[in-house]
Design a protein around this motif. Structure first.
Motif, PDB file in Angstrom:
ATOM      1  N   TYR A 185     -11.852   9.639  -1.373  1.00 38.58           N
ATOM      2  CA  TYR A 185     -12.866   8.829  -0.702  1.00 38.58           C
ATOM      3  C   TYR A 185     -12.198   7.858   0.269  1.00 38.58           C
ATOM      4  CZ  TYR A 185     -15.713  10.309  -4.727  1.00 38.58           C
ATOM      5  OH  TYR A 185     -16.362  11.038  -5.693  1.00 38.58           O
ATOM      6  N   GLN A 186     -12.594   7.939   1.516  1.00 44.41           N
ATOM      7  CA  GLN A 186     -12.191   6.923   2.488  1.00 44.41           C
ATOM      8  C   GLN A 186     -13.298   5.883   2.530  1.00 44.41           C
ATOM      9  OE1 GLN A 186     -10.808   8.136   6.483  1.00 44.41           O
ATOM     10  NE2 GLN A 186     -12.205   6.594   7.324  1.00 44.41           N
ATOM     11  N   CYS A 216      -8.780   5.661  -0.365  1.00 39.38           N
ATOM     12  CA  CYS A 216      -7.811   5.293   0.663  1.00 39.38           C
ATOM     13  C   CYS A 216      -8.537   4.539   1.768  1.00 39.38           C
ATOM     14  CB  CYS A 216      -7.106   6.533   1.219  1.00 39.38           C
ATOM     15  SG  CYS A 216      -8.207   7.673   2.098  1.00 39.38           S
ATOM     16  N   ASP A 217      -7.754   3.896   2.618  1.00 37.44           N
ATOM     17  CA  ASP A 217      -8.329   3.220   3.781  1.00 37.44           C
ATOM     18  C   ASP A 217      -8.660   4.218   4.886  1.00 37.44           C
ATOM     19  OD1 ASP A 217      -8.179   0.787   2.551  1.00 37.44           O
ATOM     20  OD2 ASP A 217      -6.362   0.135   3.582  1.00 37.44           O
ATOM     21  N   LEU A 277      -3.298   4.608  -0.518  1.00 35.24           N
ATOM     22  CA  LEU A 277      -3.807   5.546  -1.517  1.00 35.24           C
ATOM     23  C   LEU A 277      -3.807   4.912  -2.902  1.00 35.24           C
ATOM     24  CD1 LEU A 277      -4.671   8.537  -2.051  1.00 35.24           C
ATOM     25  CD2 LEU A 277      -2.255   8.991  -2.535  1.00 35.24           C
ATOM     26  N   GLN A 278      -4.897   5.124  -3.647  1.00 33.46           N
ATOM     27  CA  GLN A 278      -5.003   4.651  -5.022  1.00 33.46           C
ATOM     28  C   GLN A 278      -5.726   5.689  -5.873  1.00 33.46           C
ATOM     29  OE1 GLN A 278      -4.245   1.378  -6.824  1.00 33.46           O
ATOM     30  NE2 GLN A 278      -2.655   1.797  -5.313  1.00 33.46           N
ATOM     31  N   ILE A 279      -5.256   5.856  -7.104  1.00 28.06           N
ATOM     32  CA  ILE A 279      -5.943   6.715  -8.073  1.00 28.06           C
ATOM     33  C   ILE A 279      -6.880   5.824  -8.880  1.00 28.06           C
ATOM     34  CG2 ILE A 279      -5.680   8.247 -10.057  1.00 28.06           C
ATOM     35  CD1 ILE A 279      -2.797   8.798  -9.043  1.00 28.06           C
ATOM     36  N   ILE A 280      -8.183   6.043  -8.766  1.00 31.23           N
ATOM     37  CA  ILE A 280      -9.119   5.194  -9.504  1.00 31.23           C
ATOM     38  C   ILE A 280      -9.713   5.907 -10.711  1.00 31.23           C
ATOM     39  CG2 ILE A 280      -9.682   3.815  -7.469  1.00 31.23           C
ATOM     40  CD1 ILE A 280     -12.374   5.342  -7.397  1.00 31.23           C
ATOM     41  N   ASN A 281      -9.602   7.221 -10.752  1.00 31.85           N
ATOM     42  CA  ASN A 281     -10.012   7.977 -11.930  1.00 31.85           C
ATOM     43  C   ASN A 281      -9.114   9.201 -12.045  1.00 31.85           C
ATOM     44  OD1 ASN A 281     -12.083  10.452 -12.922  1.00 31.85           O
ATOM     45  ND2 ASN A 281     -12.014   8.625 -14.184  1.00 31.85           N
ATOM     46  N   PRO A 307       0.819  -1.216   0.000  1.00 30.51           N
ATOM     47  CA  PRO A 307       0.000   0.000   0.000  1.00 30.51           C
ATOM     48  C   PRO A 307       0.851   1.263   0.000  1.00 30.51           C
ATOM     49  CG  PRO A 307       0.007  -1.016   2.177  1.00 30.51           C
ATOM     50  CD  PRO A 307       0.688  -1.984   1.252  1.00 30.51           C
ATOM     51  N   VAL A 308       0.297   2.307  -0.584  1.00 30.44           N
ATOM     52  CA  VAL A 308       0.967   3.608  -0.639  1.00 30.44           C
ATOM     53  C   VAL A 308       0.460   4.466   0.515  1.00 30.44           C
ATOM     54  CG1 VAL A 308       1.258   5.739  -1.951  1.00 30.44           C
ATOM     55  CG2 VAL A 308       1.272   3.520  -3.133  1.00 30.44           C
ATOM     56  N   THR A 309       1.361   4.876   1.367  1.00 26.41           N
ATOM     57  CA  THR A 309       1.039   5.789   2.463  1.00 26.41           C
ATOM     58  C   THR A 309       1.850   7.061   2.272  1.00 26.41           C
ATOM     59  OG1 THR A 309       0.552   3.977   4.001  1.00 26.41           O
ATOM     60  CG2 THR A 309       1.083   6.123   4.958  1.00 26.41           C
TER      61      THR A 309
END
Length: 422
Positions: free
Chosen positions: A336-337, A281-282, A301-305, A196-198
Motif C-alpha cells: 500500500y502506498q 510505503c511512501d 518500506l514497513q511491514i505492518i502485517n 526509512p528503508v528504501t
C-alpha cells in the motif's frame, strides 16, 4: 517536569562522558557545567544534521571569541550555492521547559550573520576553530557561491519571544537566512524516528496495481527467498510500525507451522497456506511496460502485517540448503502506498490486519508515543523497557510492559489484589 526535557537531560550525561576527553584536549573544557552545555550543542548538531560522532564534534566552535556561534557546519556546494548551519544553544538545568530562548541570543546570531559572511569585514578576537570555518565559507563566497544560512536557536524550553521575532524581521535577510527553533520536543521526536528503508522488491509473475483515492495498491507474489534476503538486509527496522517484535518459534503455534511447511514437501504450497504479508510505503515505482516479474522500487518500506511470517522465513532459511530448496515457495504480497500525512490510517490498517497471532491490548499500545518515551527515559536509568513482546529471555535489567503495569497498579493505584491477575 516535562518528560521530553527529562529524556534529553539524562541523555546529556552519556553524551558528556563520550566527548569528555576531546572537550578537554581540543576545547579546554573541563568544568562539568560547561561540559554539559557543550554536550547539548553536540547533541543538537549530531541529531539535526545526522552526522557521525567525529564530524559532529568538528562542528563545535564554543569558547571565547565565538560570535555567539556554538557550532558551524558547511555543506557541499550544489548548483552555485552552499548551506551553512549556525547553532547557538542555551541549556538550563531547570527542567520545567518553560523559558524562552533569550532575545540577546537571537541578536548575537544576527550580528554573526552580518559579519561572518561579509568577506570585507575584519574579524578580531575570534577563536581558531570558528575562524577556520568562516574562512572556508568566505573562500566559497569569493569563488561566486551563494551562502544559504540556517540559524538554529537551541534550548530546552520555548521559542524566542515576540521582541526577538521583530529583531529577525528587521534584519532584511530575506529568504537567504532561515530561522529554526530546536528544543527538547524536536530532539526527542527525531531520536524516536528511525531511518526509512528504501529498497527494491523482486516480484514473481503477474501483479495487480490500482489507484485508490490518493493511495495506490499493488497485489502480487514474492518468493520466500526474496523475503529472507530483505529481512537479512534490514532486520527489525522493517517492523517499526508493526505492533510486535518477533515472537520466536518455540511455543508459537503459527510460527512453528510456517517453519514446518518450509522444511517439508509442502513448501511449494506455502502461498496457499499463508495469509500473506502487508507492507506500506511512501511511494513505489516499477516498469509498467513489462508483463510481469516486476522490480518494484519502494521508499520508506514497513511491514505492518506478516512480520511474524517474514521473520520466521528468514530464520528458517538460514539453515543449510533450505534457501535453495524454497526457490519455488511464494507469499502473497499486498503493498500500500499511503499519503505521508495520514499516519492514523497506517495505524488503523495495522490494528485491523493483525490477526494471525493473538494480539492483546499491550501489543496494540506498544507503538504509542508515551510507550516510546518511557522506553527512552528508562534506558537513561540503565534499564531496558520492553514495550513489545519478544522471544528473547528477560535479563535483570529488563522491565516488560506487563511488569511495569503491575507495579503501577499495585503501588500508584493501590490495587495489588487486581495486579496479580494482570
Amino acid at each position: 517536569m516535562d518528560i521530553s526535557v527529562s529524556i534529553i537531560d539524562q541523555r546529556l550525561a552519556s553524551v558528556a562522558n563520550n566527548i569528555r576527553q576531546e572537550a578537554a584536549e581540543e576545547l579546554r573544557i573541563r568544568d562539568e557545567n560547561k561540559l554539559k552545555s557543550l554536550a547539548f550543542v553536540y547533541l543538537c548538531v549530531q541529531t539535526i544534521l545526522d552526522l557521525e560522532s567525529d564530524d559532529a564534534f568538528d562542528c563545535l566552535t564554543e569558547g571565547g571569541g565565538d560570535f555567539g556561534v556554538d557550532a558551524m557546519h558547511i555543506s557541499e556546494e550544489y548548483d552555485g550555492e552552499f548551506t551553512v548551519s549556525l547553532f547557538q544553544a542555551k541549556y538550563k538545568n531547570n527542567l520545567e521547559g518553560n523559558s524562552n530562548f533569550p532575545e540577546e541570543g537571537i541578536e548575537s546570531l544576527i550580528n554573526a550573520i552580518q559579519y561572518l559572511f561579509n568577506p570585507a569585514a575584519k574579524l578580531e578576537y575570534i577563536n581558531q576553530r570558528l575562524l577556520a570555518k568562516v574562512e572556508e565559507a568566505r573562500s566559497l563566497i569569493r569563488d561566486g557561491y551563494i551562502p544559504q544560512v540556517r540559524a538554529l536557536a537551541c534550548n530546552n524550553g520555548l521559542k524566542w519571544n515576540a521582541s526577538a521575532e521583530e529583531a529577525i524581521q528587521r534584519t532584511g535577510f530575506g529568504d537567504q537566512v532561515t530561522w529554526e527553533h530546536v528544543n527538547h520536543e524536536r530532539l526527542v521526536k527525531i531520536l524516536q524516528a528511525s531511518r526509512p528503508v528504501t529498497d527494491t522488491l523482486q516480484l514473481s509473475g503477474k501483479a495487480i496495481i490500482e489507484d485508490m483515492e490518493f493511495s495506490r495498491v499493488l497485489v502480487g507474489r514474492i518468493s520466500v527467498t526474496e523475503i529472507a534476503t530483505l529481512i537479512d538486509r534490514h532486520g527489525e527496522r522493517l517492523l517499526e510500525r508493526n505492533i510486535r517484535r518477533y515472537l520466536g518459534l518455540q511455543g508459537n503455534r503459527v510460527n512453528e507451522g510456517i517453519r514446518h511447511t518450509l522444511t517439508s514437501d509442502e513448501k511449494n504450497n506455502f502461498y496457499f497456506y499463508n495469509n500473506g504479508v502487508t507492507l506500506t510505503c511512501d511511494s513505489f515505482s516499477y516498469n509498467a511496460l513489462q508483463d510481469g516479474d516486476y522490480q518494484v522500487r519502494v521508499e520508506n518500506l514497513q511491514i505492518i502485517n506478516g512480520g511474524q511470517t517474514c521473520m520466521t522465513i528468514s530464520k528458517t532459511l538460514r539453515e543449510p540448503d533450505l534457501l535453495h530448496q524454497n526457490a519455488q515457495a511464494y507469499v502473497l504480497l499486498r503493498l500500500y502506498q499511503l499519503p505521508r500525512e495520514n499516519e492514523g490510517l497506517v495505524q488503523r490498517i495495522t490494528y485491523a490486519t493483525n490477526s494471525q497471532n493473538p494480539v492483546d491490548l499491550k501489543d496494540l499500545r506498544a507503538n504509542d508515543e508515551r510507550q516510546q518515551r518511557l522506553e527512552m527515559d528508562i534506558q537513561q536509568l540503565g534499564f531496558n523497557y520492553r514495550r513489545k513482546r519478544s522471544d528473547t529471555n528477560t535479563r535483570p535489567v529488563d522491565i516488560t510492559s506487563g511488569v511495569a503495569a503491575e507495579a503501577v497498579l499495585s503501588v500508584w493505584r493501590r490495587k495489588p489484589h487486581q495486579a496479580k491477575f494482570f
